[in-house]
Write a protein that holds these residues in place. Structure first.
Motif, PDB file in Angstrom:
ATOM      1  N   TYR A  28      56.183  29.387 154.907  1.00 28.00           N
ATOM      2  CA  TYR A  28      55.531  28.072 154.842  1.00 28.00           C
ATOM      3  C   TYR A  28      56.112  27.205 153.733  1.00 28.00           C
ATOM      4  CZ  TYR A  28      51.829  24.574 154.881  1.00 28.00           C
ATOM      5  OH  TYR A  28      51.146  23.392 154.960  1.00 28.00           O
ATOM      6  N   THR A  29      56.429  27.816 152.600  1.00 26.07           N
ATOM      7  CA  THR A  29      56.898  27.035 151.454  1.00 26.07           C
ATOM      8  C   THR A  29      58.413  26.836 151.431  1.00 26.07           C
ATOM      9  OG1 THR A  29      56.942  29.074 150.124  1.00 26.07           O
ATOM     10  CG2 THR A  29      54.964  27.695 150.000  1.00 26.07           C
ATOM     11  N   GLU A  30      59.178  27.692 152.124  1.00 31.16           N
ATOM     12  CA  GLU A  30      60.628  27.624 151.986  1.00 31.16           C
ATOM     13  C   GLU A  30      61.367  27.175 153.250  1.00 31.16           C
ATOM     14  OE1 GLU A  30      62.270  31.196 150.355  1.00 31.16           O
ATOM     15  OE2 GLU A  30      60.746  31.340 148.764  1.00 31.16           O
ATOM     16  N   TYR A  31      60.713  27.227 154.390  1.00 30.74           N
ATOM     17  CA  TYR A  31      61.387  26.860 155.641  1.00 30.74           C
ATOM     18  C   TYR A  31      61.740  25.375 155.632  1.00 30.74           C
ATOM     19  CZ  TYR A  31      62.140  26.145 160.662  1.00 30.74           C
ATOM     20  OH  TYR A  31      62.666  25.814 161.895  1.00 30.74           O
ATOM     21  N   LYS A  60      63.920  34.814 159.444  1.00 26.61           N
ATOM     22  CA  LYS A  60      65.320  35.052 159.071  1.00 26.61           C
ATOM     23  C   LYS A  60      65.882  33.899 158.249  1.00 26.61           C
ATOM     24  CE  LYS A  60      66.756  38.173 162.803  1.00 26.61           C
ATOM     25  NZ  LYS A  60      67.614  38.337 164.003  1.00 26.61           N
ATOM     26  N   GLU A  61      65.429  32.687 158.550  1.00 27.72           N
ATOM     27  CA  GLU A  61      65.979  31.509 157.855  1.00 27.72           C
ATOM     28  C   GLU A  61      65.561  31.449 156.390  1.00 27.72           C
ATOM     29  OE1 GLU A  61      66.024  27.785 159.823  1.00 27.72           O
ATOM     30  OE2 GLU A  61      66.006  28.672 161.830  1.00 27.72           O
ATOM     31  N   VAL A  62      64.517  32.199 155.993  1.00 23.79           N
ATOM     32  CA  VAL A  62      64.111  32.222 154.584  1.00 23.79           C
ATOM     33  C   VAL A  62      64.222  33.626 153.999  1.00 23.79           C
ATOM     34  CG1 VAL A  62      62.584  30.241 154.852  1.00 23.79           C
ATOM     35  CG2 VAL A  62      61.666  32.544 155.166  1.00 23.79           C
ATOM     36  N   GLY A  63      64.886  34.528 154.734  1.00 27.02           N
ATOM     37  CA  GLY A  63      65.108  35.871 154.217  1.00 27.02           C
ATOM     38  C   GLY A  63      63.949  36.829 154.386  1.00 27.02           C
ATOM     39  N   VAL A  64      63.105  36.605 155.385  1.00 26.08           N
ATOM     40  CA  VAL A  64      61.971  37.486 155.659  1.00 26.08           C
ATOM     41  C   VAL A  64      62.220  38.236 156.959  1.00 26.08           C
ATOM     42  CG1 VAL A  64      59.523  37.590 156.260  1.00 26.08           C
ATOM     43  CG2 VAL A  64      60.287  36.073 154.432  1.00 26.08           C
TER      44      VAL A  64
END
Length: 683
Positions: free
Chosen positions: A106-109, A157-161
């Motif tokens: 939510y905070t990094e995407y 995947k786009e934020v490394g999760v």
């Protein structure tokens, strides 16, 4: 033991009728896009989503506290929030991993946030915050995401999760851990509950494990199992994992203890300090003797202006009623309101003596009841964002008998509900104009009196037969709903008693009549808005309202005290004889107290299952259709105030400032950043 605000329809008006029979003017509110701002300029509701309204409470007269009292409140507030993640972990072992992953997304995407998948992901996260996990706080069912598994994997995947198969199953498989707390007694309640109190054990194994701990005829039993997880280890042995510093949840409890130690140094008096020291010792050792001693010390600490509820307290989230959920409430006494209600506490023995229960089930001497109306300064764990409006503790009956109990009504929480309510649902579900008049004039006072009597004389009343164990041992999975129903019945019986007029607590019996009307509207109609299609009632408070109401309807078939009215395709309930209904309430109270005093499991099961479980699905749909036009969500979640210390050049706290966040989302993101002390692995 607590009294939950179950339905927005329970308090439909804001005016509190004073005892001179002059109802106060209704607080007008302005609503724009679900925002409600009172005449005082304060925000009481900020948004609405899914089945939830986001409400805001405020701390009145904060500036009247001394700097030292504010410092004490601040330390207790920080202690409570420091243990917040424990409740997330207790509700389900996957909760923390899922929450942290979604908060990071939510905070990094940085991708497109206008798609339906993104909006649905945001909604799911907000629901998780409101319910402290992936299950509904009241319905117990798993929240259903409207975004796809493929989408979650992609944005992760786009934020490394990355999401492993277990986490994806926990989110998307509706049949996996389907119910937070199972209530179907035909199945294993432990195996079929998603709460994180047990691992690898069955209901029979749990009951046998704790049954062996309890000593026959022990009149002062410890609360065995209340602060531990019960697991079967690799060797096949069943062992407890205690929740303590150095044990399970120790990382968070270290922070809780840090703030409690600061609070102990600025305690208002020696008794308050002594109770804090015992609580600190309990968290460090996990020793149940320390928990026992803390409860005794805490009950005796009645002289300060500040009080607190802190610990593994309520057992509603355990299907067997053994394990305590982490909870924190920081309280400031409302002296003026408490003084008005002190008369109820002072007359507790009269209420006990005049109860319709059998003589052998009455206390010869009611001791140590302390009742206050308080204003909440902060809540955490099981008390937030879903907050009670009243609490009565401790839970151990023998402590209550020998040392007394503390009861509180959360005044500013009730005030928020008042100011965020309206009359639309009342006018839709009331049978006639007279019922509407009673609700508008006396509904708010009636609700407050019911809450007070539920906590003060309800939970504190009655005694067990010699040799009968605690309800969690005798009534087992029915203990919570029977106890809440017992306290409700005490309140309902006495709210139609002339004694309350004599004591100056209400102007006339019309207050009691308004409460009887409201109770049936809630128990038989309005709370059905909270039940999913095809589901039974699961939550203890909802069930007790149902079994009381349905039992009264069944009895009314014989005496005509209540009429079931179907008019123009709509169901109503019309009380024809309030005095007869009160007599029936007294009869039911006598039986419920007998069940409790004798530990009659079979009778408890018959009452709760036959009258308080099954939902008339056609009536449920009718209620939903009738309520839809008002667009009022049936559940509420609270935003807490923000307390920030003001320090001098040496770092000493000289003041504490209060502010009121307007964003539910920003509050929980802030909590996630500041109070995440537990690992996210599955524990």
């Amino acid at each position: 033991m607590r009294f939950n605000y179950i339905l927005i329809g329970a308090m439909l008006v804001a005016g509190l009728s004073s005892c001179n029979n002059e109802p106060q003017k209704k607080q007008e509110a302005q609503e724009v896009n679900h925002r409600i701002v009172g005449e005082d300029g304060m925000l009481y509701q900020s948004e609405q989503f899914a089945d939830l309204r986001i409400l805001h409470y405020h701390i009145p007269q904060w500036e009247k506290l001394t700097p030292k009292q504010k410092e004490l409140v601040y330390y207790l507030y920080e202690a409570g929030l420091s243990g917040r993640d424990i409740m997330w972990a207790q509700n389900n072992k996957y909760n923390l991993a899922i929450r942290h992953a979604l908060e990071k997304i939510y905070t990094e995407y940085q991708g497109d946030k206008t798609t339906e998948n993104w909006k649905n992901l945001e909604l799911y996260l907000k629901q998780m915050w409101a319910h402290t996990g992936i299950h509904h706080h009241y319905g117990s069912n798993k929240l259903v995401p409207a975004f796809t598994e493929e989408y979650l994997v992609q944005v992760g995947k786009e934020v490394g999760v990355e999401f492993d198969d277990e986490i994806k199953r926990a989110i998307f498989d509706k049949d996996f851990m389907a119910m937070k707390v199972a209530s179907d007694v035909n199945q294993d309640l432990v195996v079929n509950s998603a709460v994180n109190f047990y691992e690898g054990v069955t209901q029979a194994e749990v009951e046998r494990f704790y049954g062996l701990m309890r000593l026959p005829n022990d009149r002062t039993p410890l609360e065995y199992g209340i602060n531990s997880k019960l697991v079967k280890n690799e060797q096949g042995l069943i062992v407890e994992q205690p929740w303590k510093v150095g044990g399970l949840y120790g990382e968070a409890l270290e922070k809780v203890v840090y703030w409690l130690e600061k609070a102990e140094k600025v305690a208002e008096n020696d008794k308050q300090a002594a109770s804090l020291r015992k609580l600190i010792s309990y968290y460090k050792t996990g020793n149940l003797e320390d928990w026992r001693d803390f409860n005794i010390n805490w009950v005796n600490a009645t002289e300060g202006d500040i009080d607190f509820i802190q610990g593994f307290v309520e057992v509603y989230n355990d299907p067997l009623g053994i394990k305590g959920s982490y909870e924190s409430i920081v309280e400031i006494k409302d002296f003026e309101a408490s003084e008005r209600m002190k008369v109820m506490m002072d007359n507790a023995q009269w209420f006990e003596d005049n109860s319709p229960t059998l003589k052998e089930h009455k206390k010869e001497k009611v001791v140590g009841i302390t009742y206050n109306i308080v204003n909440v300064a902060g809540e955490a764990g099981d008390a937030s964002p879903q907050t009670p409006i009243g609490v009565n503790l401790p839970n151990a009956n023998w402590i209550r008998v020998q040392y007394g109990s503390k009861s509180v009504s959360l005044g500013n929480i009730e005030d928020t509900y008042d100011k965020a309510s309206g009359v639309g649902l009342l006018e839709e579900f009331a049978h006639d104009e007279e019922e509407i008049r009673l609700a508008k004039e006396y509904g708010s006072l009636a609700s407050k009196l019911h809450t007070a009597m539920h906590e003060v004389i309800g939970h504190a009343s009655g005694k067990f037969n010699e040799g009968v164990g605690q309800p969690r041992e005798t009534l087992k999975n029915y203990a919570s709903t029977i106890e809440e129903g017992r306290a409700d019945l005490v309140a309902l019986y006495f709210i139609m008693d002339e004694k309350l007029i004599e004591l100056g607590l209400m102007p006339s019996l019309e207050v009691g009549m308004a409460e009887y009307d409201a109770y049936l509207r809630n128990g038989l109609l309005l709370q059905l808005r909270r039940v999913d299609a095809g589901k039974d009632l699961e939550e203890a408070h909802m069930r007790n309202r149902a079994w009381i109401s349905n039992w009264l309807i069944e009895r009314a078939k014989e005496d005509g005290s209540i009429s079931v009215v179907d008019r123009d395709g709509k169901r109503y309930y019309d009380i024809k004889d309030y005095k007869q209904m009160r007599k029936n309430i007294g009869d039911l109270l006598r039986e419920v107290q007998r069940i409790t005093s004798e530990g009659d499991f079979d009778a408890a099961a018959a009452l709760a299952d036959n009258y308080g479980k099954k939902v008339n699905q056609a009536l449920r749909q009718q209620v939903l259709d009738r309520a839809a036009k008002f667009n009022i969500a049936p559940y509420n979640a609270m935003v807490n105030p923000l307390l920030e210390p003001v320090t001098d050049e040496n770092g000493n706290i000289i003041d504490v400032k209060v502010s009121y966040p307007e964003s539910f989302t920003e509050q929980h993101l802030y909590y996630g950043r500041k109070y995440s002390f537990l690992p996210t692995s599955y524990k």
